[in-house]
Design an enzyme around this catalytic site. Structure first.
Site, PDB file in Angstrom:
ATOM      1  N   ARG A  15      11.135  -4.195   6.400  1.00 14.45           N
ATOM      2  CA  ARG A  15       9.943  -4.136   5.371  1.00 14.45           C
ATOM      3  C   ARG A  15       8.858  -4.122   5.727  1.00 14.45           C
ATOM      4  O   ARG A  15       7.271  -3.318   5.631  1.00 14.45           O
ATOM      5  CB  ARG A  15      10.662  -5.205   4.492  1.00 14.45           C
ATOM      6  CG  ARG A  15      10.130  -5.188   2.672  1.00 14.45           C
ATOM      7  CD  ARG A  15       8.563  -6.205   2.719  1.00 14.45           C
ATOM      8  NE  ARG A  15       8.660  -6.947   3.796  1.00 14.45           N
ATOM      9  CZ  ARG A  15       7.236  -7.755   3.211  1.00 14.45           C
ATOM     10  NH1 ARG A  15       5.980  -7.595   3.137  1.00 14.45           N
ATOM     11  NH2 ARG A  15       7.033  -9.143   4.083  1.00 14.45           N
ATOM     12  N   ASP A  16       8.029  -5.140   6.165  1.00 18.83           N
ATOM     13  CA  ASP A  16       6.887  -5.621   6.339  1.00 18.83           C
ATOM     14  C   ASP A  16       6.656  -4.319   7.063  1.00 18.83           C
ATOM     15  O   ASP A  16       5.013  -4.357   7.432  1.00 18.83           O
ATOM     16  CB  ASP A  16       6.260  -7.125   6.955  1.00 18.83           C
ATOM     17  CG  ASP A  16       5.024  -7.130   6.434  1.00 18.83           C
ATOM     18  OD1 ASP A  16       4.663  -6.400   6.370  1.00 18.83           O
ATOM     19  OD2 ASP A  16       5.229  -9.105   6.641  1.00 18.83           O
ATOM     20  N   HIS A 207       5.325 -17.149   9.644  1.00 25.87           N
ATOM     21  CA  HIS A 207       5.157 -15.303   9.534  1.00 25.87           C
ATOM     22  C   HIS A 207       4.083 -15.016   9.909  1.00 25.87           C
ATOM     23  O   HIS A 207       2.703 -15.155   9.050  1.00 25.87           O
ATOM     24  CB  HIS A 207       5.302 -15.478   7.335  1.00 25.87           C
ATOM     25  CG  HIS A 207       5.491 -13.667   7.817  1.00 25.87           C
ATOM     26  ND1 HIS A 207       6.427 -13.060   7.183  1.00 25.87           N
ATOM     27  CD2 HIS A 207       4.486 -12.816   7.302  1.00 25.87           C
ATOM     28  CE1 HIS A 207       6.173 -11.651   6.897  1.00 25.87           C
ATOM     29  NE2 HIS A 207       4.870 -11.959   7.192  1.00 25.87           N
ATOM     30  N   HIS A 209       0.874 -12.545  11.469  1.00 33.66           N
ATOM     31  CA  HIS A 209       0.778 -11.552  11.967  1.00 33.66           C
ATOM     32  C   HIS A 209      -0.167 -11.764  13.783  1.00 33.66           C
ATOM     33  O   HIS A 209      -0.803 -12.749  13.669  1.00 33.66           O
ATOM     34  CB  HIS A 209      -0.481 -10.307  11.715  1.00 33.66           C
ATOM     35  CG  HIS A 209       0.819  -9.746  10.472  1.00 33.66           C
ATOM     36  ND1 HIS A 209       0.924  -8.901   9.455  1.00 33.66           N
ATOM     37  CD2 HIS A 209       1.834 -11.099   8.807  1.00 33.66           C
ATOM     38  CE1 HIS A 209       1.798  -8.444   8.710  1.00 33.66           C
ATOM     39  NE2 HIS A 209       2.244 -10.144   8.547  1.00 33.66           N
ATOM     40  N   CYS A 240      -0.178  -4.375   6.746  1.00 35.71           N
ATOM     41  CA  CYS A 240      -0.470  -4.483   5.127  1.00 35.71           C
ATOM     42  C   CYS A 240      -0.777  -3.850   4.898  1.00 35.71           C
ATOM     43  O   CYS A 240      -2.665  -3.756   5.236  1.00 35.71           O
ATOM     44  CB  CYS A 240      -0.728  -6.284   5.535  1.00 35.71           C
ATOM     45  SG  CYS A 240      -0.430  -6.595   3.333  1.00 35.71           S
ATOM     46  N   ASN A 249       3.465  -7.721  12.054  1.00 36.76           N
ATOM     47  CA  ASN A 249       3.858  -9.502  12.673  1.00 36.76           C
ATOM     48  C   ASN A 249       3.962  -9.483  14.206  1.00 36.76           C
ATOM     49  O   ASN A 249       3.988  -8.179  14.734  1.00 36.76           O
ATOM     50  CB  ASN A 249       4.916  -8.962  12.114  1.00 36.76           C
ATOM     51  CG  ASN A 249       5.312  -9.017  11.033  1.00 36.76           C
ATOM     52  OD1 ASN A 249       5.296  -7.845   9.935  1.00 36.76           O
ATOM     53  ND2 ASN A 249       5.189 -10.176   9.755  1.00 36.76           N
TER      54      ASN A 249
HETATM   55  P1  HMG Z   1       0.574  -2.542 -11.661  1.00 41.05           P
HETATM   56  O1  HMG Z   1       0.446  -0.916 -11.414  1.00 41.05           O
HETATM   57  O2  HMG Z   1      -0.328  -3.885 -12.357  1.00 41.05           O
HETATM   58  O3  HMG Z   1       2.007  -2.872 -13.061  1.00 41.05           O
HETATM   59  O4  HMG Z   1       1.417  -2.510  -9.805  1.00 41.05           O
HETATM   60  P2  HMG Z   1       2.358  -2.671 -14.073  1.00 41.05           P
HETATM   61  O5  HMG Z   1       3.069  -3.557 -14.381  1.00 41.05           O
HETATM   62  O6  HMG Z   1       1.229  -1.882 -15.065  1.00 41.05           O
HETATM   63  O7  HMG Z   1       3.341  -0.862 -13.876  1.00 41.05           O
HETATM   64  C1  HMG Z   1       2.581  -0.184 -13.541  1.00 41.05           C
HETATM   65  C2  HMG Z   1       3.369   1.274 -13.040  1.00 41.05           C
HETATM   66  O8  HMG Z   1       4.497   0.682 -12.297  1.00 41.05           O
HETATM   67  C3  HMG Z   1       4.324   1.940 -14.589  1.00 41.05           C
HETATM   68  O9  HMG Z   1       5.241   3.083 -14.122  1.00 41.05           O
HETATM   69  C4  HMG Z   1       5.704   1.338 -14.394  1.00 41.05           C
HETATM   70  O10 HMG Z   1       7.026   1.343 -14.060  1.00 41.05           O
HETATM   71  C5  HMG Z   1       5.026   0.795 -12.617  1.00 41.05           C
HETATM   72  P3  HMG Z   1       4.382   4.372 -14.319  1.00 41.05           P
HETATM   73  O11 HMG Z   1       5.378   4.088 -16.130  1.00 41.05           O
HETATM   74  O12 HMG Z   1       2.801   4.060 -14.535  1.00 41.05           O
HETATM   75  O13 HMG Z   1       4.590   5.179 -14.516  1.00 41.05           O
HETATM   76  N1  HMG Z   1       6.497  -0.171 -11.846  1.00 41.05           N
HETATM   77  C6  HMG Z   1       7.153  -0.282 -10.780  1.00 41.05           C
HETATM   78  N2  HMG Z   1       7.885   0.281 -10.235  1.00 41.05           N
HETATM   79  C7  HMG Z   1       8.980  -0.043  -9.245  1.00 41.05           C
HETATM   80  N3  HMG Z   1       9.450  -1.032  -9.186  1.00 41.05           N
HETATM   81  C8  HMG Z   1       8.670  -2.230  -9.805  1.00 41.05           C
HETATM   82  C9  HMG Z   1       7.451  -1.575 -10.432  1.00 41.05           C
HETATM   83  N4  HMG Z   1       6.673  -2.250 -11.101  1.00 41.05           N
HETATM   84  C10 HMG Z   1       5.823  -1.197 -12.519  1.00 41.05           C
HETATM   85  N5  HMG Z   1       8.204  -3.233  -8.857  1.00 41.05           N
HETATM   86  C11 HMG Z   1       2.887  -4.616  -8.643  1.00 41.05           C
HETATM   87  C12 HMG Z   1       1.622  -4.240 -10.608  1.00 41.05           C
HETATM   88  C13 HMG Z   1       3.395  -5.852  -8.426  1.00 41.05           C
HETATM   89  C14 HMG Z   1       4.012  -3.760  -9.360  1.00 41.05           C
HETATM   90  C15 HMG Z   1       2.206  -3.532  -8.138  1.00 41.05           C
HETATM   91  O14 HMG Z   1       0.738  -4.276  -7.671  1.00 41.05           O
HETATM   92  C16 HMG Z   1       2.405  -3.927  -6.788  1.00 41.05           C
HETATM   93  O15 HMG Z   1       3.991  -2.769  -6.828  1.00 41.05           O
HETATM   94  N6  HMG Z   1       2.033  -4.076  -5.292  1.00 41.05           N
HETATM   95  C17 HMG Z   1       3.613  -4.392  -4.309  1.00 41.05           C
HETATM   96  C18 HMG Z   1       1.840  -4.572  -2.936  1.00 41.05           C
HETATM   97  C19 HMG Z   1       2.609  -4.424  -1.568  1.00 41.05           C
HETATM   98  O16 HMG Z   1       3.761  -4.449  -1.763  1.00 41.05           O
HETATM   99  N7  HMG Z   1       2.239  -5.092  -1.087  1.00 41.05           N
HETATM  100  C20 HMG Z   1       2.746  -5.392   0.164  1.00 41.05           C
HETATM  101  C21 HMG Z   1       3.983  -6.260   0.458  1.00 41.05           C
HETATM  102  S1  HMG Z   1       3.128  -8.061   0.576  1.00 41.05           S
HETATM  103  C22 HMG Z   1       3.085  -8.525   2.281  1.00 41.05           C
HETATM  104  O17 HMG Z   1       2.927  -7.887   2.765  1.00 41.05           O
HETATM  105  C23 HMG Z   1       2.851  -9.917   2.426  1.00 41.05           C
HETATM  106  C24 HMG Z   1       3.498 -10.561   3.069  1.00 41.05           C
HETATM  107  O18 HMG Z   1       4.088 -10.016   4.398  1.00 41.05           O
HETATM  108  C25 HMG Z   1       3.182 -12.240   3.512  1.00 41.05           C
HETATM  109  C26 HMG Z   1       2.338 -11.601   4.803  1.00 41.05           C
HETATM  110  O19 HMG Z   1       2.205 -10.977   4.917  1.00 41.05           O
HETATM  111  O20 HMG Z   1       0.891 -12.050   4.044  1.00 41.05           O
HETATM  112  C27 HMG Z   1       4.699 -10.565   2.564  1.00 41.05           C
HETATM  113 MG    MG Z   2       3.536 -10.120   6.145  1.00 45.44          MG
END
Ligand code: HMG
Ligand code: MG
Length: 306
Positions: A15-16, A207, A209, A240, A249
């Site tokens: 995933r990450d 966690h 990196h 990220c 990581n």
């Molecule tokens: P948004 O654009 O504000 O969402 O994104 P929305 O609710 O306004 O919806 C807009 C569109 O997105 C719609 O589709 C929804 O259906 C779709 P449209 O009508 O335009 O065709 N949508 C989705 N589609 C699939 N699955 C969903 C979903 N939700 C809405 N779940 C949202 C808000 C949170 C969805 C977006 O910002 C997002 O997906 N962000 C995720 C970013 C991400 O994955 N980042 C990396 C992971 S975090 C990380 O790596 C850190 C970590 O490792 C720890 C560390 O290292 O610190 C965990």
């Molecule tokens: Mg991470």
């Protein structure tokens, strides 16, 4: 100093790691990687994310990945979910464990999830409630706990308050993310001490990196405090997408090598783990650059198995 006898490694490479690789693995190769990791003894493997594919296209095949893996008894395969829509999709795909994610910095929260920190906690309330009602354990990530790419220093007290809020919401474990790998050992120690004043040590994971090459030193510092859950990514894959310049990581091989050298058990076969990583890297056309993976590969090439 009270080092744990055993550490649970949470493998986040599929995933990450893969969410930020420019030459992504195909679905079949992801499934192979996850099955190889489980065969190497990993008991917690984060296999995908049900986030918006517009935001992170590399995770768009997470349902197919969940459907394709050969689930082993005793192995957990959590997935990341950002909202109710993601939770429903994860549930439909057969996820039995999830992780939610919030940030300790406002700007990062906006960049990563398009909402404020307070809004993200509100968004997660129904997700955690639904998950708990379905008997699904929920892990809570906090990002930028040792620094933010946009705002700089982050107050450990703020991280501790957010960790406590995630526990109150119903998370069973809080994973402290040094998303951009800027932490150093004393800062990591101070952070964990501050968080542990609000959340039991047994519910805190590290966690880290490895952007600045500090991850192992930081892990050693927090192991001494009693941290016994460590997130890592096979072959140090990833970064990220919303933290420019961040590298992956800490590599799982590096962590396992260090822990075994310290007499701390992980249940992981280091050789099999390294081979799982090489197989994935070969498909991505890359040579290993994480230290232990590279050293072991060199040794294997010099002495091919009979
Ligand atoms: P948004 O654009 O504000 O969402 O994104 P929305 O609710 O306004 O919806 C807009 C569109 O997105 C719609 O589709 C929804 O259906 C779709 P449209 O009508 O335009 O065709 N949508 C989705 N589609 C699939 N699955 C969903 C979903 N939700 C809405 N779940 C949202 C808000 C949170 C969805 C977006 O910002 C997002 O997906 N962000 C995720 C970013 C991400 O994955 N980042 C990396 C992971 S975090 C990380 O790596 C850190 C970590 O490792 C720890 C560390 O290292 O610190 C965990
Ligand atoms: Mg991470």
């Amino acid at each position: 100093m009270s080092l744990p006898n055993r550490v649970r490694i949470v493998e986040v490479g599929p995933r990450d790691g893969l969410q930020n690789e420019q030459a992504p693995l195909g679905t079949a190769q992801k499934i192979r990687l996850i099955d190889d990791l489980a065969a190497a003894g990993l008991t917690d493997i984060e296999v995908g994310a049900f986030v918006s594919p517009k935001w992170v296209p590399q995770m768009a095949d997470s349902a197919a990945v969940l459907a394709g893996i050969n689930r082993r008894a005793g192995v957990r395969y959590p997935v990341l979910v950002p909202n109710l829509q993601g939770f429903e999709a994860a549930l439909a795909a057969g996820a039995r464990e999830i992780a939610i994610f919030a940030a300790a910095s406002e700007t990062f929260s906006q960049k990563n999830t398009n909402c404020s920190v307070a809004e993200s906690l509100k968004r997660f309330e129904p997700v955690v409630a639904r998950a708990r009602a379905a008997g699904i354990p929920v892990r809570g990530y906090l990002s930028c706990v040792l620094g933010c790419p946009y705002e700089g220093a982050v107050d450990p007290a703020r991280v501790a308050a957010l960790a406590a809020a995630l526990i109150s919401l119903g998370c069973n474990e809080i994973s402290l993310g040094d998303t951009i790998g800027v932490g150093t050992p004393l800062a990591a120690r101070r952070l964990v001490e501050t968080v542990a004043a609000r959340v039991p040590m047994s519910q805190i994971a590290a966690h880290f990196h490895d952007t600045y090459g500090q991850a192992l030193a930081n892990l050693h510092a927090v192991l001494e405090l009693g941290i016994a859950v460590i997130d890592a990514s096979v072959a140090g894959l990833g970064g990220c997408p919303y933290a420019p310049g961040a590298s992956g990581n800490v590599a799982t091989e590096d962590v396992v090598y260090m822990l075994h050298g310290m007499g701390i058990e992980t249940g992981i076969d280091l050789d099999a783990l390294a081979q799982a990583g090489w197989c994935a890297l070969d498909h991505m056309g890359r040579a290993p650059d994480a230290r232990v993976s590279r050293a072991l590969r060199h040794k294997h090439l010099k002495q091919p198995p009979k």
